[in-house]
Design an enzyme around this catalytic site. Structure first.
Site, PDB file in Angstrom:
ATOM      1  CG  ASN A 139      -1.953   1.059   1.216  1.00 37.60           C
ATOM      2  OD1 ASN A 139      -2.268   1.620   0.167  1.00 37.60           O
ATOM      3  ND2 ASN A 139      -2.497   1.378   2.381  1.00 37.60           N
ATOM      4  CG  ASP A 197      -7.181  -3.506   7.255  1.00 40.13           C
ATOM      5  OD1 ASP A 197      -6.172  -3.804   6.590  1.00 40.13           O
ATOM      6  OD2 ASP A 197      -8.250  -3.150   6.739  1.00 40.13           O
TER       7      ASP A 197
END
Length: 418
Positions: free
Chosen positions: A96, A306
């Site tokens: 990411n 997360d």
């Protein structure tokens, strides 16, 4: 750094000292002595922490930082400090960032950034080049460089044949394919869970069907190809049922859930606070109950934070324009121990995910490497901005009940206290 942990209660079912309150002497990174009363030798720091409990170091298999590319969100150096102070000695670092983790050179870069630190970084490589979902990335080369799995973070792969090929190809070297559960065509431009709250608030909804169709498709593919498949951050009752059925068939399937989806529902959306805009979207209490039950019966294999830092310029906006994501390293433990109990929670952030990703399981025994998380289960408070250690402050757990406290970690010869 040599330290003596005084009056520490050991939480490690594999250790002969499990549930005993002892002193633990750590020298040169190893547990050299465990006994009822140890005197601190020279060149040793004595650590006294109230109601201290120690367990094997926690592993969070879904963490995002910004670096490279988005250092304003979170640098790797700061992210490592956040993880260590939040109780995590190992993290799976998502692709990411920019450039994406789609080559062995980026995997090597990420691993190098963690050398000499208190946290072991295990990169998760992109499944496809640039995470675009069109062409398989250099999976074998990345695994040889240290990638533990392959995933296009938060991007559902729409090409079913690509998942099929990935599952077939990775069998030759034991690779783990991850497939984010979202059918983009069904999800459309939805912002939140489709249901009573989305209708009442006038927000575009994403139906649970978008997740469940993708889960069902991937399970059919796995049954056809064989291989290893992991579905990250499931969020609906039906997804739990589908995966439970697949496990009963003997498929090599694992799945995970984020802490936010175990603690927060879409009822919070009434505030229009963009911190609650996450992916998958927050669901209903019925879904939350099913997820918790899935953890208890073993359908859901482990929990992740997360952790996904988003800078204020991209988060403190009108709800529809804000980027999805919430940080979660700091709040995972304090949000869940009341709900799950210590036994289940520690299992789901240590032994189970470590086994799935092929990492070693440490134990609190004399002669073993000291890889420890330090915490207490005592005390309650409200989780506030002061509890956030990350550069970005986009926490969906702000204002919620926090039970216990994380003191920090000891790993790689480094003591890190919050």
């Amino acid at each position: 750094m040599n330290i003596l942990l005084k009056s520490a209660t050991v939480f490690d079912p594999k250790s002969t000292h499990h549930n005993q309150t002892v002193d633990v002497l750590i020298e040169n990174g190893l547990i050299s002595k465990i006994d009822n009363n140890i005197s601190c030798p020279t060149n040793c720091d004595e650590i006294n922490l109230e109601n201290l409990i120690i367990s094997n170091g926690w592993f969070d298999a879904s963490v995002s930082f910004g670096e490279p590319g988005y250092e304003d969100r979170e640098t790797i150096a700061n992210g490592i400090e956040v993880a260590a102070k939040s109780g995590f000695t190992q993290i799976g670092l998502n692709s990411n960032c920019y450039p994406y983790t789609d080559s062995k050179s980026i995997v090597n870069f990420l691993k190098t950034k963690a050398v000499g630190t208190a946290v072991n970084i295990y990169p998760i490589g992109s499944l496809t080049k640039k995470s675009e979902g069109t062409e398989i990335a250099e999976l074998y080369d990345m695994q040889q460089a240290g990638a533990i799995a392959f995933n296009d973070y938060k991007k559902g792969t729409q090409n079913a044949n690509l998942i099929k090929i990935a599952l077939q190809y990775t069998q030759s070297f034991g690779g783990l394919v991850m497939s984010y559960p979202s059918n983009c065509n069904i999800a459309g431009e939805g912002l939140v869970n489709e249901g009573i709250n989305s209708t009442r608030l006038g927000l575009k909804g994403t139906p649970a069907l978008a997740e469940e169709l993708q889960v069902s498709r991937d399970l059919f593919l796995l049954e056809y190809t064989g291989g290893k498949l992991h579905i990250p951050t499931i969020s609906t009752q039906k997804s739990v049922a589908l995966i439970k059925e697949a496990k009963a068939k003997g498929l090599n399937i694992t799945c995970s859930v984020s802490a936010d989806h175990l603690t927060i529902t879409d009822d919070e959306l009434a505030s229009f606070d963009a911190n609650y805009k996450i992916a998958p979207p927050l669901r209903t209490q019925q879904d939350v109950n099913a997820l918790i039950e899935g953890l208890k019966d073993g359908t859901i294999d482990f929990i992740t934070s997360d952790h996904d830092p988003i800078d204020i310029e991209n988060k403190k906006l009108e709800f529809s324009h804000a980027i999805d994501g919430s940080i979660g390293l700091e709040s995972l433990f304090v949000s869940l121990q009341d709900i799950l109990g210590l036994d289940l929670l520690i299992e789901k952030i240590t032994t189970t995910p470590q086994t799935i990703f092929g990492l070693s399981n440490s134990t609190i025994t004399e002669g073993e490497k000291a890889n420890l998380s330090l915490f207490t289960t005592k005390g309650t408070k409200t989780f506030t901005q002061e509890d956030i250690l990350s550069t970005s402050t986009n926490s969906a757990y702000l204002g919620k009940k926090a039970t216990g406290k994380v003191y920090g970690t000891y790993n790689n010869g480094i003591l890190t206290l919050a």
